[in-house]
Write a protein that holds these residues in place. Structure first.
Motif, PDB file in Angstrom:
ATOM      1  N   LEU A 100       1.518  -7.066  -6.951  1.00  0.00           N
ATOM      2  CA  LEU A 100       2.295  -7.856  -7.164  1.00  0.00           C
ATOM      3  C   LEU A 100       3.252  -7.155  -8.437  1.00  0.00           C
ATOM      4  CD1 LEU A 100       1.198 -11.347  -6.341  1.00  0.00           C
ATOM      5  CD2 LEU A 100       3.652 -10.227  -5.582  1.00  0.00           C
ATOM      6  N   GLN A 101       2.344  -5.792  -8.815  1.00  0.00           N
ATOM      7  CA  GLN A 101       2.838  -5.299  -9.903  1.00  0.00           C
ATOM      8  C   GLN A 101       3.703  -4.012  -9.363  1.00  0.00           C
ATOM      9  OE1 GLN A 101       2.629  -6.773 -12.864  1.00  0.00           O
ATOM     10  NE2 GLN A 101       1.807  -8.116 -11.716  1.00  0.00           N
ATOM     11  N   VAL A 102       3.603  -3.625  -7.848  1.00  0.00           N
ATOM     12  CA  VAL A 102       4.195  -2.759  -7.440  1.00  0.00           C
ATOM     13  C   VAL A 102       5.782  -2.950  -7.550  1.00  0.00           C
ATOM     14  CG1 VAL A 102       4.418  -1.176  -5.221  1.00  0.00           C
ATOM     15  CG2 VAL A 102       2.509  -2.067  -6.017  1.00  0.00           C
ATOM     16  N   SER A 103       6.595  -2.157  -7.674  1.00  0.00           N
ATOM     17  CA  SER A 103       7.997  -2.167  -7.222  1.00  0.00           C
ATOM     18  C   SER A 103       8.575  -2.098  -6.304  1.00  0.00           C
ATOM     19  CB  SER A 103       9.101  -0.649  -8.662  1.00  0.00           C
ATOM     20  OG  SER A 103      10.430  -1.428  -8.286  1.00  0.00           O
ATOM     21  N   GLY A 104       9.276  -3.057  -6.196  1.00  0.00           N
ATOM     22  CA  GLY A 104       9.966  -3.731  -3.870  1.00  0.00           C
ATOM     23  C   GLY A 104       8.507  -4.499  -3.588  1.00  0.00           C
ATOM     24  N   VAL A 105       7.973  -5.233  -4.161  1.00  0.00           N
ATOM     25  CA  VAL A 105       6.582  -6.122  -3.715  1.00  0.00           C
ATOM     26  C   VAL A 105       7.133  -7.177  -4.215  1.00  0.00           C
ATOM     27  CG1 VAL A 105       4.587  -6.461  -3.384  1.00  0.00           C
ATOM     28  CG2 VAL A 105       5.079  -4.272  -2.665  1.00  0.00           C
ATOM     29  N   GLY A 106       6.989  -8.269  -3.442  1.00  0.00           N
ATOM     30  CA  GLY A 106       7.727  -9.465  -3.745  1.00  0.00           C
ATOM     31  C   GLY A 106       6.377 -10.684  -3.051  1.00  0.00           C
ATOM     32  N   GLN A 107       6.636 -11.674  -3.422  1.00  0.00           N
ATOM     33  CA  GLN A 107       5.374 -12.930  -3.244  1.00  0.00           C
ATOM     34  C   GLN A 107       5.142 -12.739  -1.606  1.00  0.00           C
ATOM     35  OE1 GLN A 107       3.755 -13.921  -5.188  1.00  0.00           O
ATOM     36  NE2 GLN A 107       2.586 -14.780  -3.374  1.00  0.00           N
ATOM     37  N   ALA A 108       7.070 -13.434  -0.972  1.00  0.00           N
ATOM     38  CA  ALA A 108       6.941 -12.937   0.396  1.00  0.00           C
ATOM     39  C   ALA A 108       5.955 -11.825   1.206  1.00  0.00           C
ATOM     40  CB  ALA A 108       8.291 -13.351   1.096  1.00  0.00           C
ATOM     41  N   LYS A 109       7.116 -10.259   1.091  1.00  0.00           N
ATOM     42  CA  LYS A 109       6.238  -8.817   1.426  1.00  0.00           C
ATOM     43  C   LYS A 109       4.381  -8.980   1.260  1.00  0.00           C
ATOM     44  CE  LYS A 109      10.331  -6.610   2.377  1.00  0.00           C
ATOM     45  NZ  LYS A 109      11.162  -5.304   1.940  1.00  0.00           N
ATOM     46  N   ASN A 110       4.731  -9.314   0.010  1.00  0.00           N
ATOM     47  CA  ASN A 110       2.514  -9.496  -0.067  1.00  0.00           C
ATOM     48  C   ASN A 110       1.868 -10.454   0.781  1.00  0.00           C
ATOM     49  OD1 ASN A 110       0.570  -9.380  -1.781  1.00  0.00           O
ATOM     50  ND2 ASN A 110       0.562 -11.488  -2.491  1.00  0.00           N
ATOM     51  N   GLU A 111       1.813 -11.527   1.107  1.00  0.00           N
ATOM     52  CA  GLU A 111       2.201 -12.360   2.049  1.00  0.00           C
ATOM     53  C   GLU A 111       1.471 -12.062   3.579  1.00  0.00           C
ATOM     54  OE1 GLU A 111       3.942 -15.961   1.494  1.00  0.00           O
ATOM     55  OE2 GLU A 111       3.110 -16.388  -0.239  1.00  0.00           O
ATOM     56  N   LYS A 112       2.641 -11.083   3.642  1.00  0.00           N
ATOM     57  CA  LYS A 112       3.091 -10.814   5.208  1.00  0.00           C
ATOM     58  C   LYS A 112       1.796  -9.349   5.248  1.00  0.00           C
ATOM     59  CE  LYS A 112       6.969 -10.166   8.244  1.00  0.00           C
ATOM     60  NZ  LYS A 112       8.727 -10.333   8.389  1.00  0.00           N
ATOM     61  N   TYR A 113       2.168  -8.106   4.032  1.00  0.00           N
ATOM     62  CA  TYR A 113       1.665  -6.755   4.175  1.00  0.00           C
ATOM     63  C   TYR A 113       0.835  -6.576   3.138  1.00  0.00           C
ATOM     64  CZ  TYR A 113       6.397  -6.624   6.731  1.00  0.00           C
ATOM     65  OH  TYR A 113       7.634  -6.997   6.830  1.00  0.00           O
ATOM     66  N   GLY A 114       0.876  -7.447   2.506  1.00  0.00           N
ATOM     67  CA  GLY A 114      -0.370  -7.204   1.334  1.00  0.00           C
ATOM     68  C   GLY A 114      -1.351  -6.580   1.658  1.00  0.00           C
ATOM     69  N   GLN A 115      -2.492  -7.496   2.633  1.00  0.00           N
ATOM     70  CA  GLN A 115      -4.185  -6.799   2.592  1.00  0.00           C
ATOM     71  C   GLN A 115      -3.673  -6.075   3.341  1.00  0.00           C
ATOM     72  OE1 GLN A 115      -6.548  -8.218   1.739  1.00  0.00           O
ATOM     73  NE2 GLN A 115      -5.286  -9.763   0.628  1.00  0.00           N
ATOM     74  N   ARG A 116      -3.173  -5.411   3.861  1.00  0.00           N
ATOM     75  CA  ARG A 116      -3.351  -4.201   5.450  1.00  0.00           C
ATOM     76  C   ARG A 116      -3.044  -2.929   4.466  1.00  0.00           C
ATOM     77  NH1 ARG A 116       0.080  -5.704  10.822  1.00  0.00           N
ATOM     78  NH2 ARG A 116      -0.843  -3.239  11.019  1.00  0.00           N
ATOM     79  N   PHE A 117      -2.083  -2.891   3.151  1.00  0.00           N
ATOM     80  CA  PHE A 117      -0.991  -2.074   2.664  1.00  0.00           C
ATOM     81  C   PHE A 117      -2.963  -1.393   1.488  1.00  0.00           C
ATOM     82  CE2 PHE A 117       2.185  -2.447   4.161  1.00  0.00           C
ATOM     83  CZ  PHE A 117       2.839  -1.062   4.464  1.00  0.00           C
ATOM     84  N   LEU A 118      -3.555  -3.168   1.139  1.00  0.00           N
ATOM     85  CA  LEU A 118      -4.747  -2.635  -0.380  1.00  0.00           C
ATOM     86  C   LEU A 118      -5.649  -2.124   0.761  1.00  0.00           C
ATOM     87  CD1 LEU A 118      -4.298  -5.794  -1.932  1.00  0.00           C
ATOM     88  CD2 LEU A 118      -4.340  -3.831  -2.374  1.00  0.00           C
ATOM     89  N   ALA A 119      -6.530  -2.324   2.320  1.00  0.00           N
ATOM     90  CA  ALA A 119      -7.134  -2.036   2.889  1.00  0.00           C
ATOM     91  C   ALA A 119      -6.856  -0.127   3.492  1.00  0.00           C
ATOM     92  CB  ALA A 119      -7.231  -2.676   4.301  1.00  0.00           C
ATOM     93  N   ALA A 120      -5.555  -0.165   3.367  1.00  0.00           N
ATOM     94  CA  ALA A 120      -4.709   1.382   3.656  1.00  0.00           C
ATOM     95  C   ALA A 120      -5.224   2.345   2.374  1.00  0.00           C
ATOM     96  CB  ALA A 120      -3.836   1.275   3.781  1.00  0.00           C
ATOM     97  N   ILE A 121      -5.206   1.775   1.099  1.00  0.00           N
ATOM     98  CA  ILE A 121      -5.265   2.365   0.368  1.00  0.00           C
ATOM     99  C   ILE A 121      -6.658   2.766  -0.086  1.00  0.00           C
ATOM    100  CG2 ILE A 121      -5.054   1.993  -2.205  1.00  0.00           C
ATOM    101  CD1 ILE A 121      -2.502   0.572  -2.235  1.00  0.00           C
ATOM    102  N   LYS A 122      -7.650   1.283  -0.207  1.00  0.00           N
ATOM    103  CA  LYS A 122      -9.148   1.521  -0.319  1.00  0.00           C
ATOM    104  C   LYS A 122     -10.117   2.795   0.717  1.00  0.00           C
ATOM    105  CE  LYS A 122     -13.104  -1.402  -0.202  1.00  0.00           C
ATOM    106  NZ  LYS A 122     -13.961  -2.296  -0.229  1.00  0.00           N
ATOM    107  N   ASP A 123      -9.749   2.944   1.493  1.00  0.00           N
ATOM    108  CA  ASP A 123      -9.709   3.645   2.505  1.00  0.00           C
ATOM    109  C   ASP A 123      -9.813   4.749   2.795  1.00  0.00           C
ATOM    110  OD1 ASP A 123     -11.467   1.590   4.554  1.00  0.00           O
ATOM    111  OD2 ASP A 123      -9.925   1.644   5.822  1.00  0.00           O
ATOM    112  N   GLN A 124      -8.284   5.370   2.182  1.00  0.00           N
ATOM    113  CA  GLN A 124      -7.832   6.597   1.800  1.00  0.00           C
ATOM    114  C   GLN A 124      -8.778   7.114   0.266  1.00  0.00           C
ATOM    115  OE1 GLN A 124      -6.109   8.364   4.118  1.00  0.00           O
ATOM    116  NE2 GLN A 124      -5.808  10.562   2.444  1.00  0.00           N
TER     117      GLN A 124
END
Length: 699
Positions: A565-589
């Motif tokens: 949520l501290q990332v510029s351009g990430v609001g609550q709605a997009k966090n709920e919608k995409y957050g887990q998928r992007f966090l998983a991608a970052i962790k894998d990479q």
């Protein structure tokens, strides 16, 4: 008869002051007594009164040499407004006007006559010992090649004392270090001049240095609460002044660019607008500010680092001349240092100017009180923190560095205060290079007493000591270090020294190599995921997240929802919608890249690993011991890195006589193949293989 009462009466009558400022009375008294003087007084310290008042009291005309043709009229108008007869003589005047000035000079109708150094030769035939009261040299640092604003036309002023031996010569400047002060006296041929040094301490100026990244947003934030204040922003280039001024104007600020490339009318319009508070912000090259008597400048920003401390001090001194609080802000980046080095390369005093640039860089990187560092540069030694600079307001972590400071003081003393910083460090660390041994420094008591401290760390600690006023650098004497009175207190009176703990460098040679060769793909991974989501939702990719947001993810590498949520351009709605998928991608990479980095570390060239340790200040023997290799091998590694362009001084390991010896052996043997064994045997096995290879390489 001249009395203090007469002097104060004229001071009040013509200048409106009931009493003198510090140093003014002493300078005036010396001039009235016929003595030569040199006065170093900060901007706003009242230099002009020091020669204008004696001019009123002495018979004849005071000749004021000034480099500021554009401002002579303003200075003369100000004097006339105070009821003082004054004129100027320069190339901008018509012959008729010049003749009128000369006629008034002959008829003793002028008390002060301003002249540019370039016009002095035209005036000299009209001067004699009966019609000249004194020579005042304004901006006297311009006569010295050691100074920051050398003007060749000033060098002819040395003949004034020969031509008029009984007329007092008074030299004035706001900024001159010890070397420049001595050179001014020498060039003007006034060896018995009384020296008056006013304090350089402008207590009302807040000194701040920031990293030179995102400068425009920082400047806009700085100006947010200073809408009605006057200020100056200094830039290195004319183009930068114009670009920045336009950006400020686009944000609603009244700002104008000022540089020497403007038409005279435009320069006059902008300068007048600033002086009269119609234009609050000037974005300028250093062409702006000299001689402008505007007391309510509330801030000065250096968009780029100045090339020396004299220039920096003079420019920040244009703020807060009314004594009220004023802010100074310097942006510092290594890119500025590189650009300034390029400017200096063609200078006739290249080495000297580079040393001053290095000192300016040290000031910008200082971890201790900036005011102490600044005043120490000008020979004014204070030890109490100012509590009005960024380092005093938010100090770094300190440790007790008294013992280390005593060791360094002792080493400098035993080196007879004749050696520069590099040699002092080599001696303290017990280096076995040729320069140390050639001078016999391995025999002094302090040799090797700081061998446990890496070279670069010790360098930074000593620079802190210089900034604290413990040592002085004599730039014009091969950069040798001298002990100051504070050093004596540390050595003999138990004075304590605090040193700032050093920051760990973000990058090293090995890390740079790994980063260049590793597969860093987080941004691409995030773009790929964004593309998949866009296809799934049948929307353009930027609707999911912009490139700027993906870049911010790459920078911040969030691991949790809160961090995402501290990332510029990430609001609550997009966090709920995409957050887990992007966090998983970052962790894998990150897992993939850690494995890649681990592989790359094992592939780092062996010579680069040796160079990394050398850069940290380890000796060849220390590196060999740590890496379980022979000394010969480490010397070979350093030679290879030198060939790749790394800044290694190989002459620390081999002297010129040894190089000549190796080359002579090669020539006498008519030896052309790569084997060095024949040379080794020819030299009776007295020169090691590594030294032969290095001699052939350098030869």
């Amino acid at each position: 008869m001249i009395t203090i009462e007469n002097t104060l009466s004229l001071l009040k009558k013509h200048f409106g002051f009931a009493s003198f400022r510090p140093n003014q009375e002493a300078v005036v008294t010396d001039i009235l007594s016929g003595k030569d003087v040199i006065a170093i007084m900060p901007t706003g310290g009242g230099k002009s009164v020091c020669f204008q008042l004696p001019a009123l009291m002495l018979p004849g005309t005071a000749i004021v040499i000034s480099p500021l043709i554009a401002l002579m009229k303003d200075q003369v108008d100000a004097l006339r407004a105070n009821g003082i007869s004054a004129s100027f003589f320069n190339s901008t005047q018509s012959p008729n006007v010049q003749n009128e000035v000369l006629q008034n000079l002959r008829n003793q109708k002028i008390k002060l006559l301003y002249v540019a150094p370039e016009s002095l030769n035209f005036l000299l035939p009209h001067l004699n010992k009966n019609n000249v009261s004194l020579f005042a040299i304004d901006e006297a640092h311009c006569i010295s090649a050691w100074g920051h604003d050398f003007r060749p036309a000033y060098t002819q002023l040395g003949k004034l004392k020969n031509t008029f031996p009984d007329i007092p010569v008074a030299a004035f400047t706001a900024t001159a270090d010890t070397a420049t002060q001595d050179d001014i006296i020498k060039q003007l041929q006034i060896p018995r001049a009384n020296k008056h040094l006013a304090s350089f301490d402008r207590k009302n100026l807040f000194l701040e240095v920031r990293p030179g990244t995102n400068r425009l947003p920082q400047i806009l934030q700085f100006l947010k609460n200073r809408q009605d204040e006057s200020g100056i922003i200094y830039c290195l280039s004319r183009k930068s002044t114009e670009t920045l001024a336009e950006k400020l104007k686009s944000k609603g600020y009244k700002a104008e660019a000022y540089h020497a490339g403007l038409e005279t009318d435009d320069r006059t319009r902008i300068q007048d607008g600033f002086v009269n508070d119609h234009i609050p912000i000037i974005v300028a090259t250093i062409a702006f500010g000299m001689g402008i008597d505007k007391s309510n400048v509330r801030w000065v920003i250096h968009y780029n680092m100045p090339k020396n401390i004299e220039g920096y001090y003079q420019e920040i001194g244009r703020s807060g001349r009314d004594g009220l609080p004023a802010q100074t802000l310097l942006f510092y980046s290594f890119a500025d240092v590189i650009q300034l080095r390029q400017f200096i390369e063609e200078s006739t005093t290249r080495d000297f100017q580079l040393a001053k640039l290095e000192r300016m860089q040290q000031f910008a990187e200082a971890l201790s009180c900036r005011r102490i560092a600044l005043l120490n540069y000008f020979g004014e030694h204070i030890s109490e923190n100012c509590n009005n600079c960024d380092n005093c307001k938010t100090p770094p972590l300190f440790f007790d560095g008294t013992t280390l400071a005593q060791k360094v003081c002792s080493a400098i003393f035993r080196l007879n205060q004749q050696e520069p910083l590099g040699m002092v460090i080599d001696v303290l660390r017990g280096s076995k290079n040729a320069q140390v041994y050639d001078k016999g420094y391995q025999n002094i008591k302090t040799y090797g007493i700081a061998k446990d401290i890496p070279w670069l760390d010790l360098q930074q600690y000593i620079i802190q000591m210089i900034n604290q006023g413990i040592f002085e650098i004599r730039f014009h004497e091969n950069g040798r270090l001298l002990l100051t009175p504070l050093a004596n207190k540390i050595l003999f009176e138990g004075k304590k020294v605090k040193l700032a703990s050093l920051q760990i460098k973000e990058k090293s040679a090995v890390k740079e190599y790994i980063q260049k060769t590793a597969s860093i793909g987080i941004f691409e991974k995030l773009r790929q995921l964004r593309r998949e989501i866009a296809i799934e939702e049948n929307v353009p990719a930027y609707i999911v997240f912009s490139d700027a947001t993906l870049k911010d993810m790459e920078t911040k590498l969030p691991q949790t929802e809160e961090e995402f949520l501290q990332v510029s351009g990430v609001g609550q709605a997009k966090n709920e919608k995409y957050g887990q998928r992007f966090l998983a991608a970052i962790k894998d990479q990150l897992i993939i890249e850690r494995e890649e980095l681990s592989k790359q570390k094992s592939k780092v060239p062996t010579q680069l690993l040796s160079y990394e340790l050398y850069e940290k200040g380890h000796t060849v023997s220390e590196i060999a011991l740590q890496r379980n290799l022979k000394d010969d091998t480490i010397y070979g590694h350093l030679q290879k890195m030198h060939a790749l362009g790394k800044p290694i001084d190989l002459l620390k390991f081999i002297n010129k006589e040894e190089i000549t010896l190796v080359l002579k052996a090669k020539k006498e043997l008519k030896h052309d193949d790569e084997s060095v064994k024949p040379i080794f045997e020819y030299l009776k096995e007295e020169v090691p293989y590594w030294k032969i290879r290095m001699g052939l390489y350098l030869g």
